[in-house]
Design an enzyme around this catalytic site. Structure first.
Site, PDB file in Angstrom:
ATOM      1  N   GLU A   1       0.784  -1.125  -0.131  1.00  0.00           N
ATOM      2  CA  GLU A   1       0.060  -0.059   0.113  1.00  0.00           C
ATOM      3  C   GLU A   1       0.942   1.327   0.143  1.00  0.00           C
ATOM      4  O   GLU A   1       0.748   2.175   0.821  1.00  0.00           O
ATOM      5  CB  GLU A   1      -1.056  -0.016   1.426  1.00  0.00           C
TER       6      GLU A   1
ATOM      7  N   ASP B   1      -8.355  -9.311   4.061  1.00  0.00           N
ATOM      8  CA  ASP B   1      -8.045  -7.844   4.886  1.00  0.00           C
ATOM      9  C   ASP B   1      -8.892  -7.796   6.137  1.00  0.00           C
ATOM     10  O   ASP B   1      -9.849  -6.897   6.167  1.00  0.00           O
ATOM     11  CB  ASP B   1      -8.099  -6.615   4.257  1.00  0.00           C
TER      12      ASP B   1
ATOM     13  N   GLU C   1     -12.598  -2.153  11.907  1.00  0.00           N
ATOM     14  CA  GLU C   1     -12.708  -1.320  10.614  1.00  0.00           C
ATOM     15  C   GLU C   1     -13.869  -2.058   9.741  1.00  0.00           C
ATOM     16  O   GLU C   1     -14.536  -1.103   9.176  1.00  0.00           O
ATOM     17  CB  GLU C   1     -11.187  -1.590   9.865  1.00  0.00           C
TER      18      GLU C   1
END
Ligand code: GCV
Length: 708
Positions: free
Chosen positions: A299, A372, A400
């Protein structure tokens, strides 16, 4: 006189709590509330323990005794003395460095003994940390009202390093943090130490956590400048007596960014020297510094690939710098590139060729699933497969992808699902837990990490029930064999009340909560249907021109007029082949693939029949509907609990549960109405009808600032 005053205060406190939990609480005391016990139980405990003693003079042992004395007073109303020597009724804390029965430095025994006519409770450990853990264990028994008259307990953690990862930034924000700003006040450090540092350390010690990575894996190099290391050292000083080591995330380009070297190439001698000097500087300030956590070539973060080098080159260079000081490198395997046809395969493909090539003080940190932190994923196929390299599981405690701190999702069942998954690496029973705790493969290091959900909010975690996720991560890091129910039970008793009429329904609510989130967000193995950037609401339709394909939901759901799901079978991306037999076959065969992962591994037509006889489309509708009903059910359960909970916490949880139901309906309507544009089938008529309009839902753009 002092005792009389204390007793008076205690009686007042008892009077308050007796009138229906009228003292409102903000949740800041976590599970360490030490509420007054009923007179009967308090009397039993007070008969058993009347003093506390240790010949060990360390700060840790002193604070363990102080914790005990204060907690005992709060729970029983009785003052106990810290005595010079053991007498009848003593709690004795003893260090025995060479005790062979204590199998690890953090292990302890807790026994009720009679010696020379003296009845004593003895906690024995090799280290002061072991004593501290033992004391918190005893307090937990008391908080949960257990018998402490004939104790015979032996405990040793199943992972050596039990670490929280903070994704905290230098400016005080937290990436994916939903409980306010960072706990670390960098501007005020090192001169000013917030009292919360100590409270944080104490809470962690109470559940056995012994490491903290202070900063975000998207690492600002400033954290390892001389100025910031002084600040880090100050925090380390507060944590040390609680047995907690500090670690830092490092930016791989630090030699160039901070040292002004022309490169950060890990094979460049000047770069290697720069890291060695940096390690020396760190250890001069923090002798027990834990080590580095590294997100490299992921990322947008820099890494060894930028210089044509490998993960091994990068990790081993850092490992050599830390080795003289017994530091470790936790090298993350969270890697994926935009052009891959299946992101779920990449970590395995990139890391397997390096098995056995890492330095002995490197451990590879692998997210629980191959993508993820989704509400449900299969376990990462690296577990069990990398057999010559220590691996550690990384969980995400911060939610998240499970509704932030707005929604109740008790995560112990998610953690357990991964840890208990059978990799079949060495035949049946080769669970992820056993493949990472040194049981199946010799590991120079054993560790486990959780991305923290703490922040400056008074209740630490944003949602009162999110505290349970911090708690259960710690408890499972200590003992992954504990059940989710056991952990929920002890947490509820300590955090709310021991009342059985509260415990049974609320425990059930917790136990069902993660599955409810899966149901109303992405059932049957669907994944990554989240809104762009912040990841809160549904956006299965999300299409950002020019965006990375693997950041868009359509990459994962692949909905079409034919059907839905990601084909990872041997005929598709072949991700199934990264698993050991018979699991590869089980996943590959649609008839044997667990239905809760069926759309993770298979692309199926809308009229595919599931085991219950429903078509895939109908079952999808039923699952979303079930999720919403579960959320409504949580509201019903909680509303009945008013008399057991203080006003403040009751109302705050009640409000959040209401919002959760609203958002569950948003998820259900958004996903079903969108997928219906492909399936062209009706939502089964017996189910609740959508209350939203798809085009309206598509217009929702939440203004959330806490994406990073
Ligand atoms: C810290 C996900 C999150 C990122 C996070 C990343 C990681 O992609 O959305 O915020 O970055 O995981 O684990 O490195």
């Amino acid at each position: 006189m002092k005792n009389t005053i204390i007793l008076f205060i205690f009686t007042l406190l008892m009077a308050f709590t007796a009138v229906g939990q009228s003292v409102s609480e903000d949740g800041s005391r976590l599970w360490l509330r030490y509420e007054p016990l009923s007179q009967n139980i308090a009397r039993q405990y007070a008969q058993k323990i009347t003093s506390c003693t240790s010949s060990d003079p360390s700060e840790t042992t002193k604070l363990a005794m102080n914790e005990f004395v204060v907690a005992f007073r709060q729970m029983t109303g009785k003052e106990i003395a810290i005595a010079k020597a053991a007498v009848d009724g003593s709690l004795v804390l003893t260090i025995k460095k060479n005790d062979k029965q204590l199998v690890s430095p953090d292990a302890y025994r807790m026994e009720s003994v009679v010696e020379k006519g003296k009845n004593m409770t003895v906690i024995t450990a090799k280290t002061t940390n072991g004593l501290l853990y033992g004391v918190f264990h005893l307090l937990r028994l008391m908080q949960t009202r257990q018998d402490i008259t004939s104790l015979d307990v032996a405990e040793s953690p199943l992972y050596e390093r039990r670490i929280l990862n903070h994704w905290d930034n230098i400016n005080g924000t937290i990436e994916r943090g939903y409980a306010g700003y960072s706990l670390w006040d960098w501007d005020d450090l090192p001169a000013t130490l917030s009292p919360r540092y100590r409270e944080y350390a104490r809470a962690n010690a109470s559940i056995g956590i012994n490491g903290t990575v202070l900063n975000n894996v998207n690492a600002n190099p400033t954290f390892i400048t001389g100025e910031y290391l002084q600040k880090v050292a100050a925090i380390a000083g507060v944590f040390r007596p609680y047995g907690i080591k500090v670690y830092l995330s490092v930016n791989f380009s630090s030699p160039a960014l901070l040292g002004k070297l022309p490169t950060s190439d890990p094979l460049d001698p000047a770069v290697r020297k720069w890291w060695k000097d940096k390690a020396k500087e760190i250890y001069a300030l923090i002798p027990d510094f834990g080590g580095f956590l590294v997100k490299a070539n992921s990322e947008g973060q820099p890494g060894p690939h930028d210089f044509g080098r490998t993960h091994v080159d990068g990790a081993n260079m850092l490992a050599e710098a830390l080795e003289p000081f017994n530091g470790i490198v936790m090298w993350r395997a969270f890697v994926y590139n935009p052009s891959s046809p299946d992101r779920a395969k990449q970590a395995y493909e990139e890391f397997m060729p390096f098995d056995g090539k890492f330095h002995k003080n490197v451990i590879v940190q692998v997210k629980n699933g191959p993508v993820d932190f989704q509400p449900r994923e299969p376990f990462s196929p690296l577990f069990g497969a990398m057999q010559k390299t220590p691996l550690m599981v990384e969980f995400q405690i911060t939610q998240e992808y499970l509704g932030f701190s707005k929604q109740l999702a008790y995560l112990a069942p998610l953690f357990k699902e991964c840890l208990d998954s059978d990799t079949y690496a060495k035949g049946k029973g080769s669970t992820v837990a056993r493949a990472t705790d040194g049981n199946l493969f010799p590991q120079t290091i054993t560790a486990i990490a959780g991305v923290a959900n703490t922040g400056k909010d008074a209740n630490w975690c944003g949602h009162h029930f999110a505290q349970a996720n911090w708690y259960s991560f710690g408890r499972l890091a200590w003992n992954h064999q504990l059940s989710s129910e056991t952990i929920a039970d002890e947490w509820l008793r300590m955090t709310f009340t021991n009342h059985p009429d509260f415990l049974a329904p609320v425990k059930k609510m917790m136990m069902d909560s993660r599955e409810a989130v899966v149901n109303y967000m992405m059932p049957l193995g669907l994944h990554h249907l989240f809104a762009w950037g912040h990841h809160y609401g549904p956006e299965p339709w999300c299409d950002i021109p020019g965006a990375r394909a693997d950041w868009l939901p359509s990459y994962y759901h692949k909905a079409s007029a034919y059907g839905i799901g990601f084909d990872r079978t041997t005929k598709g991306s072949d991700a199934v082949s990264q698993y050991f037999p018979p699991l590869n076959e089980i996943y590959n065969n649609v008839a044997t693939c667990p239905e809760n992962l069926i759309l993770w591994f298979h692309h199926l037509p809308w009229d595919y029949r599931l085991k219950n006889g429903r078509t895939l489309w109908d079952e999808l509708c039923y699952k979303y509907d079930e999720g919403v009903n579960q959320a409504r059910g949580f509201q019903k359960i909680w509303d009945r609990m008013e008399k057991y909970v203080d006003k403040n916490r009751f109302v705050e949880v009640q409000y959040k549960l209401k919002e959760q139901t609203k958002d569950a309906i948003w998820w259900k309507d958004g996903c079903l109405l969108y997928f219906q544009t492909y399936s062209k089938r009706p939502i089964p008529y017996e189910l609740e009808r959508p209350v939203h309009d798809l085009e309206e839902l598509k217009k929702i753009k939440l203004n959330m600032t806490n994406t990073n």
